[in-house]
Design a protein around this motif. Structure first.
Motif, short mmCIF file in Angstrom:
data_model
loop_
_atom_site.label_atom_id
_atom_site.label_comp_id
_atom_site.label_asym_id
_atom_site.label_seq_id
_atom_site.Cartn_x
_atom_site.Cartn_y
_atom_site.Cartn_z
N LYS A 1 -71.53 -20.75 -24.86
CA LYS A 1 -72.32 -20.33 -26.20
C LYS A 1 -71.45 -19.73 -27.37
O LYS A 1 -71.17 -20.52 -28.39
CB LYS A 1 -73.01 -19.40 -26.14
N GLN A 2 -70.44 -18.71 -27.01
CA GLN A 2 -69.79 -18.13 -27.98
C GLN A 2 -68.66 -18.88 -28.69
O GLN A 2 -68.50 -19.25 -29.66
CB GLN A 2 -69.38 -16.49 -27.52
N PRO A 3 -68.03 -19.60 -27.73
CA PRO A 3 -66.73 -20.43 -28.08
C PRO A 3 -67.25 -21.72 -28.84
O PRO A 3 -66.71 -21.99 -29.77
CB PRO A 3 -66.01 -20.80 -26.90
N THR A 4 -68.37 -22.29 -28.44
CA THR A 4 -68.98 -23.39 -29.17
C THR A 4 -69.44 -22.91 -30.61
O THR A 4 -69.04 -23.67 -31.73
CB THR A 4 -70.29 -23.80 -28.42
N ILE A 5 -70.07 -21.84 -30.74
CA ILE A 5 -70.31 -21.28 -32.15
C ILE A 5 -69.22 -21.04 -32.93
O ILE A 5 -69.12 -21.43 -34.20
CB ILE A 5 -71.23 -20.12 -32.10
N GLU A 6 -68.13 -20.50 -32.36
CA GLU A 6 -66.72 -20.08 -33.29
C GLU A 6 -66.24 -21.40 -33.56
O GLU A 6 -65.70 -21.32 -34.48
CB GLU A 6 -66.28 -18.98 -32.36
N HIS A 7 -66.10 -22.46 -32.65
CA HIS A 7 -64.84 -23.41 -32.71
C HIS A 7 -65.61 -24.85 -33.08
O HIS A 7 -64.90 -25.52 -33.83
CB HIS A 7 -63.89 -23.38 -31.16
N LEU A 8 -66.58 -24.96 -32.37
CA LEU A 8 -67.22 -26.56 -32.38
C LEU A 8 -68.43 -26.63 -33.52
O LEU A 8 -68.26 -27.66 -34.30
CB LEU A 8 -67.56 -26.96 -31.01
N VAL A 9 -69.07 -25.70 -33.72
CA VAL A 9 -70.25 -25.72 -34.73
C VAL A 9 -69.63 -26.19 -36.31
O VAL A 9 -69.94 -27.10 -36.85
CB VAL A 9 -71.06 -24.52 -34.88
N PRO A 10 -68.44 -25.51 -36.59
CA PRO A 10 -68.12 -26.14 -37.84
C PRO A 10 -67.59 -27.52 -37.77
O PRO A 10 -67.38 -28.26 -38.88
CB PRO A 10 -66.62 -25.06 -38.26
N VAL A 11 -67.00 -27.85 -36.79
CA VAL A 11 -66.61 -29.58 -36.33
C VAL A 11 -67.80 -30.33 -36.53
O VAL A 11 -67.81 -31.20 -37.23
CB VAL A 11 -65.85 -29.52 -35.39
N PHE A 12 -68.83 -29.93 -35.96
CA PHE A 12 -70.14 -30.54 -35.97
C PHE A 12 -70.54 -30.72 -37.43
O PHE A 12 -71.14 -31.99 -37.67
CB PHE A 12 -71.18 -29.88 -35.16
N ASN B 1 -69.15 -30.36 -40.07
CA ASN B 1 -68.27 -31.28 -40.89
C ASN B 1 -68.53 -32.68 -40.78
O ASN B 1 -68.47 -33.54 -41.50
CB ASN B 1 -66.62 -31.02 -40.49
N LEU B 2 -68.52 -33.18 -39.56
CA LEU B 2 -68.78 -34.40 -38.96
C LEU B 2 -70.15 -34.93 -39.66
O LEU B 2 -70.49 -36.20 -40.04
CB LEU B 2 -68.83 -34.84 -37.82
N LEU B 3 -71.18 -34.05 -39.64
CA LEU B 3 -72.62 -34.43 -40.20
C LEU B 3 -72.50 -34.46 -41.57
O LEU B 3 -73.46 -35.30 -42.12
CB LEU B 3 -73.46 -33.29 -39.88
N ARG B 4 -71.62 -34.17 -42.32
CA ARG B 4 -71.35 -34.51 -43.88
C ARG B 4 -70.46 -35.66 -43.98
O ARG B 4 -70.09 -35.95 -45.11
CB ARG B 4 -70.74 -33.13 -44.33
#
Length: 392
Positions: free
Chosen positions: A355-366, A368-371
């Motif tokens: 959970k925490q590493p995903t929120i910190e590292h991957l959610v911004p990537v997601f 970005n890709l959604l835009r």
């Protein structure tokens, strides 16, 4: 009178076949070939062997489309000639088709030879199938030698120890053939051959051939040798993989040909599975990172599509320190196809990170890709959103 009529009825199917096979219209000939099983059924097993097959052997000079259909039909013909006991009677017409100039016909003939070969009794393999391989492998024209490469994996499991030694020696000759097309075929089938061979024979006989093919001066030969890496790694023990195969893969990851590097990226996951987590983490991570940073978009596409599968062999800490920084770069890659490949798999990193590493590292990537301006990129992200929602 009635007896004569019955004989005429028996001869009619073969008469129709012969008539249509000699027809000037290629479509009529093709239709006739595609009805071979019906004709054979009407003739019966004995007459199919005695009359139909000799006719096909004598009349195999035709349009490529007709020959292709013949090669395909003969692969399904074992039940019509008397079953496995008489399957060897199909080898001669298929052997002829395996030597023609047109590649698709040869490939289909080899495929059918393998189907027939798998149904042969053990004694027929030694008496008929292995001699066929030897004739093709020693043929004057490169076409027959190319076809021979695809038959070794079918014959080897049913061969005696002496015959197996002969087959290995014959394959060695094909790997060193002066014609690049033959070496390409040998490189392409190397993994299949390794998969049915004893592990010690793979290490002793095939590994040196693999090394030679991976050093070939022809890019296309090296390219196909790389394709066999995954199957080759599975056939070798972990020790041989680490001592002999791993250095070759690491070298290939920096090959001058981008197509070779592309194939390394495509084979990275089966290599990891064969080497295990420890060697993957210590030896393959640097090579994989270089592939993610490759100058050619096609290589980055292949590597990006393996991010999740490759990362399953890594610890969360290693993913965060080594893979995630490159994922962030790829999310802004100049190629929309690289971004789309990444978007299709990057969501699957969430369960591996927590959970925490995903929120910190991957959610911004997601986000970005959604835009992303390209719909395929956005669609690939949306299709995997459940991976994140479950773990966040």
């Amino acid at each position: 009178m009635a007896a004569n009529s019955a004989v005429d009825d028996q001869l009619l199917p073969i008469a129709i076949l012969i008539d249509e096979l000699k027809n000037d219209d290629a479509v009529r000939r093709l239709n006739s070939i595609q009805r071979l099983s019906t004709i054979a059924l009407a003739l019966g097993e004995e007459r199919a062997r005695a009359e139909l097959l000799p006719f096909l052997i004598e009349n195999n000079d035709d349009e490529d489309e007709v020959l292709l259909a013949m090669a395909e039909e003969l692969g399904k013909f074992v039940p019509y000639v008397g079953g496995p006991t008489y399957a060897y009677t199909l080898l001669q017409p298929l052997e002829q088709l395996a030597q023609v100039e047109e590649t698709v016909v040869r490939d289909k003939a080899v495929e059918s030879l393998c189907k027939v070969g798998e149904q042969l009794p053990t004694n027929s393999t030694g008496e008929h199938f292995i001699p066929l391989i030897k004739r093709l492998a020693q043929g004057e024209w490169f076409t027959s030698r190319v076809s021979a490469c695809g038959l070794f994996a079918t014959a080897y499991p049913h061969a005696t120890p002496g015959q197996r030694a002969d087959l290995r020696q014959l394959y060695t000759q094909l790997c060193h053939d002066e014609t690049p097309m033959v070496r390409r075929a040998a490189a392409q089938k190397l993994g299949q051959f390794a998969a049915v061979m004893e592990r010690d024979a793979v290490s002793r006989d095939l590994l040196p051939l693999f090394t030679d093919l991976t050093s070939d001066d022809q890019d296309s030969v090296r390219l196909l040798a790389v394709e066999s890496c995954g199957a080759f790694a599975a056939a070798l023990g972990k020790e041989d993989c680490s001592h002999s195969l791993l250095p070759v893969v690491q070298k290939f990851a920096q090959d001058k040909s981008w197509r070779v590097r592309y194939n390394v990226a495509a084979q990275m996951v089966p290599l990891c599975e064969a080497l295990g987590p420890d060697l993957t983490r210590s030896e393959l991570v640097p090579a994989y990172i270089k592939l993610l940073e490759d100058s050619e978009a096609e290589v980055r596409i292949a590597a990006a599509g393996k991010v999740s599968a490759f990362s399953k062999m890594l610890t969360p800490q290693l993913i965060v320190s080594q893979v995630v920084p490159r994922v962030k770069e790829l999310a802004n890659d100049s190629s929309q196809f690289v971004r789309a490949a990444l978007a299709g798999v990057v969501m699957e990193l969430a369960p591996q990170l927590g959970k925490q590493p995903t929120i910190e590292h991957l959610v911004p990537v997601f986000l970005n890709l959604l835009r992303d301006p390209y719909p395929d990129v956005r669609l690939n992200v949306i299709s995997k959103l459940d991976q994140v929602s479950f773990h966040c």
